[in-house]
Every structure is written in C-alpha cells, then in structure tokens.
Write a protein that holds these residues in place. Structure first.
Motif, PDB file in Angstrom:
ATOM      1  N   ALA A  91      -7.172   3.117   3.980  1.00  0.00           N
ATOM      2  CA  ALA A  91      -6.705   1.751   3.737  1.00  0.00           C
ATOM      3  C   ALA A  91      -5.726   1.301   4.819  1.00  0.00           C
ATOM      4  CB  ALA A  91      -6.045   1.659   2.363  1.00  0.00           C
ATOM      5  N   GLU A 149      -7.408   8.061   0.613  1.00  0.00           N
ATOM      6  CA  GLU A 149      -7.567   6.617   0.395  1.00  0.00           C
ATOM      7  C   GLU A 149      -6.464   5.845   1.121  1.00  0.00           C
ATOM      8  OE1 GLU A 149      -9.418   6.736  -4.133  1.00  0.00           O
ATOM      9  OE2 GLU A 149      -7.268   7.015  -3.820  1.00  0.00           O
ATOM     10  N   LEU A 189       0.831  -1.205   0.000  1.00  0.00           N
ATOM     11  CA  LEU A 189       0.000   0.000   0.000  1.00  0.00           C
ATOM     12  C   LEU A 189       0.866   1.255   0.000  1.00  0.00           C
ATOM     13  CD1 LEU A 189      -2.954   1.159   0.378  1.00  0.00           C
ATOM     14  CD2 LEU A 189      -2.407   1.255   2.819  1.00  0.00           C
ATOM     15  N   VAL A 212      -8.738  -4.470   2.088  1.00  0.00           N
ATOM     16  CA  VAL A 212      -9.205  -3.082   2.169  1.00  0.00           C
ATOM     17  C   VAL A 212     -10.592  -3.039   1.525  1.00  0.00           C
ATOM     18  CG1 VAL A 212      -8.822  -0.713   1.397  1.00  0.00           C
ATOM     19  CG2 VAL A 212      -6.874  -2.114   2.150  1.00  0.00           C
ATOM     20  N   GLU A 225      -7.508   0.340   7.886  1.00  0.00           N
ATOM     21  CA  GLU A 225      -8.135  -0.985   7.791  1.00  0.00           C
ATOM     22  C   GLU A 225      -7.105  -2.099   7.947  1.00  0.00           C
ATOM     23  OE1 GLU A 225     -10.955  -1.990   4.846  1.00  0.00           O
ATOM     24  OE2 GLU A 225     -11.811   0.030   4.710  1.00  0.00           O
TER      25      GLU A 225
END
Lengths: 268, 301
Positions: free
Chosen positions: A259, A255, A16, A237, A262
């Motif tokens: 993410a 975002e 990520l 996610v 999460e």
C-alpha cells in the motif's frame, strides 16, 4: 496554501501508517475522505494552526469520527501538532489521540464517534454566527451510512428551514457502510432530490477531483449547501478500493508495504 | 413554577446578553414574554429534541448560555445521548428545563409521566441535577443555573404550587434546605421536588412531629448536610415523585453508606425510601391521585 494533491498523499500515507502500527480500523473511510480533507485544510478553510481557536476561523465538524485518522493526519500535516507526535501517541494509553475523534486534540471542534451528532451541532454554531453577525463558515463532514440517523434529518430540516447559508455539509458518499452496501442496507437515493426538497442547495462532485472540490467549496448560496462527494472507499490503494473489509482491517506488514508503495511513500 | 422560571429567566436575560432560550414546540402561554422581549435569543426548534440539544450545544460552543425547555421526557430521555456526549462531555453551558415532573401531567398518560429522569441524568458526569420543591426554590435555582457555567437540569412541576418556605431562601449549591427544622424528634424526612408540599401537609395534618428538609440538588448532593442529618436522627425517610431505582433516595443511601464506609459516620440511621415502586401507571389520574396510588404518602406505619 498547500499543494492539495501532495497534502492528500501525505494524509493517506499517515493514515496507513497509523492503522498499521497501531492496529487500528476504518482505513477505507479515511481514504475516501482524504481528498476532501486535503482541499479543505490546504485550500478552502480559513484557519490558523498557530491559533486553533482563532475567533474568525471557519469551523469544521467531522461527524464520521470513526475515520479519525484522516482528520488527525490533515491537522498534523497542516501544522496543528507534529506528525511524529501523532504517529507515536495514537491510541496509546493516556493519549488524547483516541481512535474516534477527540476534542482535546488541537484543531478539533467536537468529539465524535457516535454518528448523527455533528451536523446538528454545526447548525447551532452556524445559527450563533448568524445571530451575532459573524462571517465564519461552518463545515460538517458526514459519512453516507450515518444518514440513516434520524438526528441528521432533523438537522437537515432545521438548516433548510432557517436558510443557514453559511453551513456546508459534505457527504463522503463511498457507497459502503459498516455492514454492507448503502443501497442494500438502507438506500439513500434519490439523495440529491431529498436534500433539495429539504431546502438545501446541492452540488454533486467527484470527491477525489480537487479542482471540482475547490469550486464547490467557493460557491455562494442562499441556502445551506450539501456537497454530495462521490468517493471510493479505500481510494488510493488498489486492493483496498471498494472493499467492505477495509472498514475494519488493519494492514499487516506485506499489505502495508504494498500500500505504501502505491501511495509513493518511502519504507520507514 | 413554570411562570416563576420564565419570569426569573427574563430578569436574568436583561442582565446577561448570552442567555438563549430554545423550545421544542412547547411552552404555549408560558414562553411568549421571553420570545417577544428577546427575539434574537429565542427559537422554537420544532418537535425534534435530538436536534434541539445539538443546536443548544452548538450555540453554547459559541459562548451562549442556553436554556432548553420542553416537557418531561422529551428534552431528557428522548435526547439522552446528545446530553451525555455533546453537552456534558464537552462541559457546555446548556441547561435542560423539563416541565411536568413526576405525575404533573397525570391524565396525559405514561408518555408524559416524568419518572426516570433523575436517575438517568444524575449518572452523567458534570450534570448538576436540581428539582425545586416550591416557587421560591424554582426562582433561586433558575438564578443559580444562570450563574453557574456548565451542564444543568432543572426539573419543575407545572403551575399553582404553594410557597413552602415561609422566609427568604438563598441557594448555595448543593445545600439542603430546612422546612421543619425540629431537634426534638427521631425522624427526618428528606424530600425532593414538588411532592414536598404533600410531605409538609402529611406531617402537619397527622401531627407526625417529624423534621422536614428539602433536597433541591440531586447531583451533586449535599454530602455534609446529609451526614449531619444522619448523625442527628435515628430514622431518615426519603420522598420523591420518581421511580425507586436510582433516584434521589438512592443518592442519599449511596452518600450515607460511603460516609459510613470511610468512617465519617460511625453509625448509620435506617433509611426508608418512599418512591414510585418501579412501575408504570396504566390509567388516568390527577397528580395527587397518582401519587397516592403509587404510595407516595407519609404515615406513621
């Protein structure tokens, strides 16, 4: 031996961050394969990060080279190179951390990025091991979409015919390929039946169930083993799961924050 | 040439336990002696050239020196990306051996005419592209590829080629080799591959009085050797059984123009390229007939 669940989380967090900070793509396919990579590098593979070319190591060929962040992150969190180095150098000018897999990175067996190459090479490496009576196992990690490539079916036919029982093909079957759903673009079903007919032992698993993955990776077969890993593109996610867009998108700031939360990661 | 190749490979394989031979379901009446003597180092992969090249790459990753044998376009154009990405990018010790250079399989149609391979293979970094003109060169080049560790291409004709080199030769890569080393003329022919036989007979039967050199290495080329010929002769004629675009003649022009641009050559000779005029053949014909139909002939005019 790692806690593979924790390793999978670290892999996803690093994927990520890489895609966010370096504006890179293919996060959905990295997340779908993350648990498979965590179980392999954290549990099932015979490998040594201090000796990436250890002769008796198991060989892993990562065919879905576009989803390179999952492999690079798995290698980094396994100790092949510092995580910080990956985070700093990924896609930078002059770096070996290209955004399709590069064999100049420690622990990488083969550069990939053009689909349909690694399974045949893995079959050749398996054949070499058999001819020289070596004990190593060979793993090839494929995407579902790349099963469109004829070269893969040549290799599948070859491995089945030659009973390459030390070869395991893992199909990251997240059901979404580059420009649509697999079943709409070029359907693979009945995939298990096809592979069985080609002479492979076939195991279907939930590709996010670590215990199930550990079990199939320990299976002894007289034929090459195809692990059809049913996965979810963007797994982990909520707003990325099963979304074609996350084959391409890079998470922007908001975002990224959502993410990361999460995934249980701390804000950098 | 194909018999010379396999006999030489067998001799080398007796000394080198890493030599492995793959074929793509071709090689009947040629490869059997190797297969029977080295069953653990031979495999007919089947009619699947992409996979054959990938299997070769995998074997080479584990330390084998792999020769991959098939006809013309099949182990080359059919699996070009495997050659580029799997073999050459990883600098693997894989030798592509294509039998049926140019129009060697003339009557079998365009599918079997190997007429674009030099252009495509010589453009790939690290690929050593070789094309013997006679059985002596075929033997020497086979030995060369057995010694050299890295990607290679051996383009052989077929069977029954005459020996052109009257004396023993030694191949030092990438040297050109003299066949008619004449100093008393203004024209030198530089020829690649089995068509060199025609060059020699054209020159001798028509009393053309030209010098003739064989160029067995198309990539890399013998830069210093070519520069020396360019200084010595006013006219260079290149001959190859390959399309005009991007073949051996093109490699010679590129080399000489680069030498001219860098100042290594003060003047540059006229270079006349004789090659297939960028066209397909749509009819049957023997190798010699198709060569002549394509204009692959030396003459004063």
């Amino acid at each position: 031996m790692h806690d593979t669940v924790q390793l999978a989380l670290l892999i996803r967090q690093t994927c990520l961050t890489l895609c966010h900070t370096k504006n890179a793509s293919h996060l959905g396919g990295a997340f779908s394969v993350a648990d498979i990579m965590a179980v392999l590098y954290g549990h099932s593979l015979e490998h040594n990060p201090q000796q990436p070319r250890m002769p008796e190591r198991d060989r892993l060929f990562y065919s879905k080279g576009h989803a390179c962040t999952a492999l690079y992150s798995a290698l980094a969190h396994s100790g092949y190179f510092p995580v910080e180095q990956l985070l700093n150098e990924f896609t930078e000018n002059g770096s070996f951390f290209t955004s399709h897999v590069n064999h100049h990175v420690p622990g990488v067996e083969l550069s990939t990025g053009s689909l349909g190459h690694a399974l045949g090479v893995a079959a050749g490496v398996t054949l070499a091991g058999e001819r020289r009576h070596k004990d190593y196992r060979v793993y090839a990690i494929l995407s579902d979409g790349e099963l469109d490539e004829g070269s893969n079916w040549e290799a599948i036919l070859f491995a089945g015919h030659h009973h390459l029982s030390r070869l395991t093909m893992v199909i990251d079957y997240n059901k979404i390929q580059s420009f649509g759903h697999v079943e709409d673009v070029l359907g693979l079903e009945p995939l298990a039946d096809k592979l069985t007919a080609f002479g492979w032992a076939v195991a279907e698993v939930d590709g996010h169930d670590h215990e199930a993955l550990k079990t199939v990776f320990s299976m002894a077969t007289s034929q090459p083993l195809a692990v059809i890993a049913h996965t979810v593109k963007g797994k982990g996610v909520s707003f990325m799961e099963n979304q074609l867009a996350w084959h391409y998108k890079s998470p922007k700031h908001d975002e990224y924050a959502l993410a990361l939360a999460e995934l249980g990661g701390a804000q950098p | 040439m194909r018999t010379t190749f396999i006999n030489t490979l067998i001799l080398e394989a007796r000394q080198n336990p890493d030599i492995f031979l793959l074929c793509g379901d071709l090689g009947y009446s040629v490869l059997e002696p190797f297969a029977s003597e080295f069953p653990d180092r031979f495999l007919n992969v089947g009619i699947a050239e992409q996979n054959m090249m990938q299997i070769a790459a995998g074997l080479a990753l584990e330390g084998y020196k792999v020769f991959v044998y098939s006809i013309g376009n099949f182990p080359t154009l059919r699996c070009m990306e495997q050659i580029r990405y799997d073999v050459c990018y990883h600098n693997l010790d894989v030798k592509v051996v294509a039998v049926g250079a140019g129009y060697a399989y003339g009557p079998l149609s365009t599918s079997h005419h190997t007429t674009e391979d030099l252009a495509m293979l010589r453009s790939i970094p690290g690929m050593v592209v070789t094309a013997p003109s006679d059985p002596k060169e075929a033997e020497a080049l086979t030995r060369y590829h057995c010694q050299y560790a890295g990607p290679g291409y051996l383009r052989i004709n077929k069977a029954g080629e005459p020996i052109l080199h009257k004396t023993a030769i030694s191949v030092v890569a990438p040297q050109i080799l003299p066949l008619l080393d004449r100093q008393d003329c203004e024209t030198v022919v530089i020829s690649t591959g089995a068509i060199t036989e025609s060059a020699l007979s054209d020159i001798e039967e028509n009393s053309l009085g030209w010098a003739l050199w064989s160029m067995p290495f198309v990539n890399p080329v013998d830069r210093q050797g070519l520069i020396q010929l360019a200084k010595q002769y006013q006219t260079i004629i290149t001959l190859e059984e390959h399309q005009l675009n991007a073949g051996a003649g093109s490699a010679i022009i590129e080399t000489l123009m680069d030498a001219f641009a860098s100042g290594e050559l003060q003047t540059i000779p006229k270079v006349h390229r004789i090659a297939i005029p960028n066209t397909f053949q749509h009819v049957a014909g023997s190798q010699q007939w198709l060569r002549l139909k394509s204009g692959l002939k030396l003459s004063k005019s």
